[in-house]
Write a protein that holds these residues in place. Structure first.
Motif, PDB file in Angstrom:
ATOM      1  N   THR B  64       0.831  -1.204   0.000  1.00 46.19           N
ATOM      2  CA  THR B  64       0.000   0.000   0.000  1.00 46.19           C
ATOM      3  C   THR B  64       0.862   1.249   0.000  1.00 46.19           C
ATOM      4  O   THR B  64       0.632   2.186  -0.768  1.00 46.19           O
ATOM      5  CB  THR B  64      -0.911   0.007   1.240  1.00 46.19           C
ATOM      6  OG1 THR B  64      -1.452  -1.298   1.421  1.00 46.19           O
ATOM      7  CG2 THR B  64      -2.024   1.013   1.081  1.00 46.19           C
ATOM      8  N   ILE B  65       1.876   1.272   0.876  1.00 45.86           N
ATOM      9  CA  ILE B  65       2.751   2.440   0.952  1.00 45.86           C
ATOM     10  C   ILE B  65       3.452   2.659  -0.385  1.00 45.86           C
ATOM     11  O   ILE B  65       3.586   3.786  -0.867  1.00 45.86           O
ATOM     12  CB  ILE B  65       3.783   2.270   2.092  1.00 45.86           C
ATOM     13  CG1 ILE B  65       3.077   2.214   3.455  1.00 45.86           C
ATOM     14  CG2 ILE B  65       4.799   3.397   2.075  1.00 45.86           C
ATOM     15  CD1 ILE B  65       2.524   3.520   3.931  1.00 45.86           C
ATOM     16  N   ALA B  66       3.893   1.533  -1.011  1.00 44.96           N
ATOM     17  CA  ALA B  66       4.569   1.652  -2.307  1.00 44.96           C
ATOM     18  C   ALA B  66       3.629   2.280  -3.328  1.00 44.96           C
ATOM     19  O   ALA B  66       4.024   3.144  -4.112  1.00 44.96           O
ATOM     20  CB  ALA B  66       5.039   0.276  -2.778  1.00 44.96           C
ATOM     21  N   LEU B  67       2.359   1.859  -3.292  1.00 37.87           N
ATOM     22  CA  LEU B  67       1.368   2.428  -4.207  1.00 37.87           C
ATOM     23  C   LEU B  67       1.236   3.932  -3.984  1.00 37.87           C
ATOM     24  O   LEU B  67       1.137   4.717  -4.926  1.00 37.87           O
ATOM     25  CB  LEU B  67       0.019   1.735  -3.977  1.00 37.87           C
ATOM     26  CG  LEU B  67      -1.151   2.199  -4.828  1.00 37.87           C
ATOM     27  CD1 LEU B  67      -0.922   1.757  -6.261  1.00 37.87           C
ATOM     28  CD2 LEU B  67      -2.463   1.643  -4.298  1.00 37.87           C
ATOM     29  N   LEU B  68       1.312   4.348  -2.729  1.00 40.50           N
ATOM     30  CA  LEU B  68       1.148   5.763  -2.416  1.00 40.50           C
ATOM     31  C   LEU B  68       2.350   6.585  -2.853  1.00 40.50           C
ATOM     32  O   LEU B  68       2.303   7.814  -2.819  1.00 40.50           O
ATOM     33  CB  LEU B  68       0.910   5.952  -0.913  1.00 40.50           C
ATOM     34  CG  LEU B  68      -0.382   5.328  -0.377  1.00 40.50           C
ATOM     35  CD1 LEU B  68      -0.544   5.645   1.103  1.00 40.50           C
ATOM     36  CD2 LEU B  68      -1.592   5.825  -1.132  1.00 40.50           C
ATOM     37  N   HIS B  69       3.452   5.924  -3.236  1.00 38.75           N
ATOM     38  CA  HIS B  69       4.599   6.691  -3.711  1.00 38.75           C
ATOM     39  C   HIS B  69       4.482   7.059  -5.176  1.00 38.75           C
ATOM     40  O   HIS B  69       5.333   7.768  -5.711  1.00 38.75           O
ATOM     41  CB  HIS B  69       5.902   5.925  -3.441  1.00 38.75           C
ATOM     42  CG  HIS B  69       6.349   6.058  -2.019  1.00 38.75           C
ATOM     43  ND1 HIS B  69       6.859   7.226  -1.516  1.00 38.75           N
ATOM     44  CD2 HIS B  69       6.316   5.190  -0.977  1.00 38.75           C
ATOM     45  CE1 HIS B  69       7.134   7.067  -0.230  1.00 38.75           C
ATOM     46  NE2 HIS B  69       6.798   5.844   0.119  1.00 38.75           N
ATOM     47  N   ASN B  70       3.439   6.580  -5.811  1.00 38.00           N
ATOM     48  CA  ASN B  70       3.107   6.994  -7.168  1.00 38.00           C
ATOM     49  C   ASN B  70       2.956   8.529  -7.211  1.00 38.00           C
ATOM     50  O   ASN B  70       2.357   9.115  -6.316  1.00 38.00           O
ATOM     51  CB  ASN B  70       1.780   6.279  -7.501  1.00 38.00           C
ATOM     52  CG  ASN B  70       1.154   6.747  -8.769  1.00 38.00           C
ATOM     53  OD1 ASN B  70       0.992   7.941  -8.991  1.00 38.00           O
ATOM     54  ND2 ASN B  70       0.770   5.805  -9.591  1.00 38.00           N
ATOM     55  N   PRO B  71       3.554   9.203  -8.236  1.00 40.60           N
ATOM     56  CA  PRO B  71       3.522  10.665  -8.263  1.00 40.60           C
ATOM     57  C   PRO B  71       2.122  11.257  -8.127  1.00 40.60           C
ATOM     58  O   PRO B  71       1.955  12.293  -7.469  1.00 40.60           O
ATOM     59  CB  PRO B  71       4.104  11.010  -9.640  1.00 40.60           C
ATOM     60  CG  PRO B  71       4.866   9.822 -10.059  1.00 40.60           C
ATOM     61  CD  PRO B  71       4.311   8.631  -9.351  1.00 40.60           C
ATOM     62  N   TRP B  72       1.107  10.620  -8.700  1.00 42.44           N
ATOM     63  CA  TRP B  72      -0.239  11.197  -8.608  1.00 42.44           C
ATOM     64  C   TRP B  72      -0.733  11.204  -7.173  1.00 42.44           C
ATOM     65  O   TRP B  72      -1.341  12.174  -6.714  1.00 42.44           O
ATOM     66  CB  TRP B  72      -1.211  10.434  -9.508  1.00 42.44           C
ATOM     67  CG  TRP B  72      -0.929  10.707 -10.951  1.00 42.44           C
ATOM     68  CD1 TRP B  72      -0.360   9.853 -11.848  1.00 42.44           C
ATOM     69  CD2 TRP B  72      -1.145  11.939 -11.650  1.00 42.44           C
ATOM     70  NE1 TRP B  72      -0.217  10.462 -13.058  1.00 42.44           N
ATOM     71  CE2 TRP B  72      -0.693  11.735 -12.973  1.00 42.44           C
ATOM     72  CE3 TRP B  72      -1.668  13.176 -11.292  1.00 42.44           C
ATOM     73  CZ2 TRP B  72      -0.763  12.739 -13.939  1.00 42.44           C
ATOM     74  CZ3 TRP B  72      -1.738  14.175 -12.252  1.00 42.44           C
ATOM     75  CH2 TRP B  72      -1.287  13.956 -13.561  1.00 42.44           C
ATOM     76  N   PHE B  73      -0.439  10.103  -6.451  1.00 41.46           N
ATOM     77  CA  PHE B  73      -0.818  10.084  -5.041  1.00 41.46           C
ATOM     78  C   PHE B  73      -0.033  11.128  -4.267  1.00 41.46           C
ATOM     79  O   PHE B  73      -0.544  11.749  -3.341  1.00 41.46           O
ATOM     80  CB  PHE B  73      -0.575   8.695  -4.439  1.00 41.46           C
ATOM     81  CG  PHE B  73      -1.721   7.762  -4.654  1.00 41.46           C
ATOM     82  CD1 PHE B  73      -2.928   7.987  -3.995  1.00 41.46           C
ATOM     83  CD2 PHE B  73      -1.618   6.683  -5.502  1.00 41.46           C
ATOM     84  CE1 PHE B  73      -4.004   7.139  -4.189  1.00 41.46           C
ATOM     85  CE2 PHE B  73      -2.695   5.824  -5.693  1.00 41.46           C
ATOM     86  CZ  PHE B  73      -3.888   6.048  -5.042  1.00 41.46           C
TER      87      PHE B  73
END
Ligand code: HEM
Lengths: 124, 147
Positions: B64-73
């Motif tokens: 989940t945290i990795a997903l949140l490192h997406n620039p859009w997030f």
């Protein structure tokens, strides 16, 4: 008259949120700036750091209190915005109860996990 | 005397954004409402993440945290941080104002007069400046903290 008290609570919860959420935001976001002042918070979102906080009753208590204040504040605010449309008394009651039910469900869901983690930490 | 009809001045949803001549404070209030609703939306997503995902253990949490490192997030996260700074500081101003603290002495409304909001407007503008500076501090941290 009743809405006056609800609005007053809106202001009071606002003050509590400012303190609690202020702490939360600084820990989670201002790591580079805290580092500049010599306070070392390493990766607050890492599993180890999160689990360490989750095992401390103080943090669990702070977060649960923050959850209660924020849910009241945000949902009461949302109710006020909806009721500006001046719906009929029946619609107003429905809006109020849907929002209360939602708040209670969100509070139970949001409290269960910190408590479970806290209990799990004490066992292991 | 003309009777006031019920709902005669009813504006409908349009009244949410426009209800007559707006002064600076009324636009700030509109922004207060938008930021409040924006943070509420974030809160709901955030609660799902810290409950349903967190209870599933380390792997799901790290994914989940990795997903949140997406620039859009990341951009969304910064907007939430900026919205929080605005809502918090403007909210403290609203609390003082609604409870009548620090609004100065009431004066008789003899033309030309200033209402209490207008008397305090320099402070309001100063507060907006502080908000902008803090939003920049958070922006610096978002850049410096690594994406
Ligand atoms: C940081 C601390 C906060 C303070 C000091 C604060 C202050 C306030 C105040 C004073 C009001 C009432 C405005 C009025 O009726 O004139 C308000 C409204 C509101 N707040 Fe907050 N607030 C805070 C945090 C939050 C958070 C975290 C959320 C969302 C999760 C939120 C959502 C709302 C909403 C939806 C409204 C209703 C807006 C409206 O009626 O136009 N607030 N806030």
């Amino acid at each position: 008259m009743r809405n006056t008290y609800l609005q007053f609570l809106q202001l009071v919860t606002g003050i509590f949120i400012a303190v609690l959420l202020g702490i939360h935001m600084v820990i989670m976001h201002l790591d580079a700036i805290l580092g500049f002042f010599g306070v070392d918070v390493t990766e607050a979102t890492s599993w180890e750091s999160m689990i360490e906080r989750a095992g401390q009753g103080v943090w669990a208590g702070l977060y649960i209190a923050l959850l209660a204040f924020v849910l009241y504040h945000a949902l009461n605010g949302l109710r006020g915005i909806i009721l500006e449309l001046a719906p009929s008394a029946t619609t107003e009651r429905i809006v109020t109860w849907v929002i209360i039910a939602f708040g209670i469900i969100a509070f139970i869901g949001g409290t269960y996990v910190p408590l479970a983690l806290l209990a799990g930490q004490e066992l292991s | 005397m003309k009777q006031i009809q019920p709902r005669q001045n009813y504006l409908g949803p349009g009244g949410w954004v426009w209800a007559g001549k707006y002064k600076l404070e009324r636009y700030l209030y509109l922004l207060h409402r938008i930021t409040g609703l924006g943070i509420l939306l974030f809160l709901l997503i955030h609660l799902v993440m810290t409950t349903i995902f967190r209870i599933q253990g380390q792997d799901v949490w790290e994914a989940t945290i990795a997903l949140l490192h997406n620039p859009w997030f990341k951009i969304g996260e910064y907007l939430v941080a900026a919205a929080f700074v605005y809502h918090a500081l403007n909210g403290l101003r609203l609390i003082l104002q609604e409870l009548g603290f620090a609004m100065g002495r009431p004066t008789p409304p003899i033309y030309p007069y200033k209402d209490s909001l207008r008397k305090k407007r320099p402070w309001t503008i100063a507060l907006v400046a502080v908000i902008v500076i803090l939003a920049l501090v958070f922006f610096y941290d978002f850049i410096a903290g690594g994406w």
